[in-house]
Design an enzyme around this catalytic site. Structure first.
Site: not given
Ligand code: AMP
Length: 170
Positions: A59, A96
């Site tokens: 996205r 995790e």
């Molecule tokens: P992180 O590495 O945990 O910061 O996760 C970020 C990636 O996961 C991004 O590319 C987001 O598109 C997706 N992502 C993580 N959590 C969500 C959420 N609650 N809603 C939508 N996309 C998420």
């Protein structure tokens, strides 16, 4: 002004129990919403000499191209493992449970390039931090990172070591 938060829908327990997914598709479908989101993401970086905008799969791609056009910059994809056809560089990061990785074409960005990293959501910050580290390896200068949504309660911003611009914080 319209409250664009209304165009971001919470989907509980998706894609797995305990996760509340931020569905941005209503915002993307709105002509005003899409323009607003792209404008909010690029405006702080006008005049900063950005050569390339890095979009994080998948996205992040949607916004990064609009931001790149607005800044007169190029677009470079950072992808999940095994998607790019030529020689890549990779950075692994902790989830995790287990690990994940991000990859970029090895010759996409070179020393001295000024880059901006874009994604839709910053959650734990693992993906953004790994992407910034990958870019640092190339010798590029990461001028900043921008996300449409920061999930502030997960404190992912503490893992991002470049200036972070979050349009909406939940
Ligand atoms: P992180 O590495 O945990 O910061 O996760 C970020 C990636 O996961 C991004 O590319 C987001 O598109 C997706 N992502 C993580 N959590 C969500 C959420 N609650 N809603 C939508 N996309 C998420």
């Amino acid at each position: 002004m319209m409250d664009y938060r209304q165009l971001i829908r919470d989907v509980p327990d998706w894609p797995e129990p305990g996760v509340t997914f931020k569905d941005i598709t209503p915002l993307l479908a709105s002509p005003q919403g899409l323009a607003w989101a792209v404008d909010q993401l690029y405006e702080p970086f006008v005049g900063k000499g950005i050569d390339q905008v890095i979009g994080i799969e998948s996205r992040g791609f949607i916004f990064a191209v609009g931001v790149a056009r607005a800044l007169g910059a190029g677009f470079v994809p950072v992808r999940k493992p095994g998607k790019l056809p030529r020689m890549t560089i990779r950075r692994e990061y902790q989830l995790e449970y287990g690990t994940d990785a991000v990859e970029m074409h090895a010759d996409a960005v070179t020393e001295g390039h000024r880059v901006l990293v874009i994604d839709d959501v910053l959650a734990t910050g693992g993906t953004m931090a790994a992407t910034c580290e990958l870019l640092a390896e190339t010798g590029a200068e990461v001028i900043g990172a921008a996300v449409l949504i920061e999930l502030g309660f997960l404190e992912g911003a503490t893992r991002v070591e470049v200036p972070l611009h979050s349009v909406l914080v939940y």
